[in-house]
Design a protein around this motif. Structure first.
Motif, PDB file in Angstrom:
ATOM      1  N   GLY A   1       0.693  -1.163  -0.068  1.00 14.68           N
ATOM      2  CA  GLY A   1       0.181  -0.051   0.018  1.00 14.68           C
ATOM      3  C   GLY A   1       0.951   1.252  -0.204  1.00 14.68           C
ATOM      4  O   GLY A   1       0.779   2.212  -0.828  1.00 14.68           O
ATOM      5  N   TRP A   2       1.900   1.277   0.921  1.00 14.75           N
ATOM      6  CA  TRP A   2       2.816   2.496   0.804  1.00 14.75           C
ATOM      7  C   TRP A   2       3.504   2.636  -0.438  1.00 14.75           C
ATOM      8  O   TRP A   2       3.807   3.666  -1.098  1.00 14.75           O
ATOM      9  CB  TRP A   2       3.744   2.442   2.117  1.00 14.75           C
ATOM     10  CG  TRP A   2       3.102   2.885   3.494  1.00 14.75           C
ATOM     11  CD1 TRP A   2       2.526   2.294   4.443  1.00 14.75           C
ATOM     12  CD2 TRP A   2       3.074   4.415   3.664  1.00 14.75           C
ATOM     13  NE1 TRP A   2       2.025   3.124   5.353  1.00 14.75           N
ATOM     14  CE2 TRP A   2       2.449   4.448   4.862  1.00 14.75           C
ATOM     15  CE3 TRP A   2       3.533   5.504   3.077  1.00 14.75           C
ATOM     16  CZ2 TRP A   2       1.836   5.473   5.553  1.00 14.75           C
ATOM     17  CZ3 TRP A   2       3.057   6.678   3.853  1.00 14.75           C
ATOM     18  CH2 TRP A   2       2.509   6.850   4.905  1.00 14.75           C
ATOM     19  N   ILE A   3       3.954   1.505  -0.953  1.00 14.83           N
ATOM     20  CA  ILE A   3       4.815   1.513  -2.109  1.00 14.83           C
ATOM     21  C   ILE A   3       3.901   2.163  -3.297  1.00 14.83           C
ATOM     22  O   ILE A   3       4.456   3.005  -3.952  1.00 14.83           O
ATOM     23  CB  ILE A   3       5.285   0.162  -2.563  1.00 14.83           C
ATOM     24  CG1 ILE A   3       6.515  -0.216  -1.655  1.00 14.83           C
ATOM     25  CG2 ILE A   3       5.719   0.112  -4.113  1.00 14.83           C
ATOM     26  CD1 ILE A   3       6.892  -1.798  -1.786  1.00 14.83           C
ATOM     27  N   ASP A   4       2.773   1.548  -3.452  1.00 17.56           N
ATOM     28  CA  ASP A   4       1.790   2.146  -4.278  1.00 17.56           C
ATOM     29  C   ASP A   4       1.627   3.620  -4.202  1.00 17.56           C
ATOM     30  O   ASP A   4       1.550   4.467  -5.197  1.00 17.56           O
ATOM     31  CB  ASP A   4       0.514   1.365  -4.727  1.00 17.56           C
ATOM     32  CG  ASP A   4       0.596  -0.047  -4.941  1.00 17.56           C
ATOM     33  OD1 ASP A   4       1.650  -0.557  -5.515  1.00 17.56           O
ATOM     34  OD2 ASP A   4      -0.181  -0.725  -4.732  1.00 17.56           O
ATOM     35  N   ALA A   5       1.364   3.884  -3.025  1.00 15.56           N
ATOM     36  CA  ALA A   5       0.783   5.411  -2.868  1.00 15.56           C
ATOM     37  C   ALA A   5       2.223   6.373  -2.980  1.00 15.56           C
ATOM     38  O   ALA A   5       2.065   7.471  -3.593  1.00 15.56           O
ATOM     39  CB  ALA A   5       0.424   5.601  -1.394  1.00 15.56           C
ATOM     40  N   LEU A   6       3.343   5.873  -2.684  1.00 22.89           N
ATOM     41  CA  LEU A   6       4.614   6.885  -2.795  1.00 22.89           C
ATOM     42  C   LEU A   6       4.763   6.947  -4.137  1.00 22.89           C
ATOM     43  O   LEU A   6       4.969   8.215  -4.641  1.00 22.89           O
ATOM     44  CB  LEU A   6       5.684   6.226  -2.168  1.00 22.89           C
ATOM     45  CG  LEU A   6       5.429   6.192  -0.556  1.00 22.89           C
ATOM     46  CD1 LEU A   6       6.512   5.450   0.181  1.00 22.89           C
ATOM     47  CD2 LEU A   6       5.746   7.653  -0.373  1.00 22.89           C
ATOM     48  N   ARG A   7       4.590   5.740  -5.155  1.00 21.25           N
ATOM     49  CA  ARG A   7       4.704   6.064  -6.376  1.00 21.25           C
ATOM     50  C   ARG A   7       3.883   6.938  -7.055  1.00 21.25           C
ATOM     51  O   ARG A   7       4.034   7.624  -8.029  1.00 21.25           O
ATOM     52  CB  ARG A   7       5.114   4.497  -7.198  1.00 21.25           C
ATOM     53  CG  ARG A   7       5.987   3.678  -6.866  1.00 21.25           C
ATOM     54  CD  ARG A   7       6.152   2.511  -7.576  1.00 21.25           C
ATOM     55  NE  ARG A   7       7.195   1.640  -7.305  1.00 21.25           N
ATOM     56  CZ  ARG A   7       7.327   0.272  -7.150  1.00 21.25           C
ATOM     57  NH1 ARG A   7       6.231  -0.432  -7.505  1.00 21.25           N
ATOM     58  NH2 ARG A   7       8.548  -0.171  -7.140  1.00 21.25           N
TER      59      ARG A   7
END
Length: 122
Positions: A88-94
């Protein structure tokens, strides 16, 4: 024996300190201390202070077009899974314009940092 995630991360941070002689931006690498076991009262306090599950382990707050900075989620060379919170964090940061990598071991993380600072990260 496969080094622990902590050992791999220690190697990355130490490498950045040395590499900073060639590129001072590497010295800006920092660790986000979100993991680890804590007493429930301490965990609740840290959550109120902004600690969030799944945030990647390392941040290089250096803008290199087209990115705002580089986040790295460290994993052991073998084993270790990316959790749902981490995805979730990886997707949001990207989505916010950051480069994000999952590095399996220090070598992958170092190669990622070199590529990022050199403007060749893809």
């Amino acid at each position: 024996m496969i080094p622990t995630e902590d050992a791999e991360q220690l190697a990355v941070v130490a490498w950045c300190e040395g590499y900073a002689v060639a590129d001072a931006r590497a010295r800006l690498l920092l660790h986000i201390p979100n993991g680890g076991s804590r007493h429930i009262a301490e965990a609740m306090k840290l959550h109120r202070l902004g600690v969030r599950a799944g945030v990647p382990d390392l941040l290089l707050p250096v803008a290199v077009a087209p990115y705002h900075g580089l986040w790295i989620e460290m994993k052991r060379r073998k084993g270790g899974q990316v959790s749902a919170a981490q995805h979730g964090w990886i997707d949001a940061l990207r989505a916010e314009g950051y480069a994000v990598a999952v590095a399996r071991g220090a070598d992958e993380a170092i190669d990622t940092i070199i590529a990022y600072l050199g403007g060749t990260y893809a």
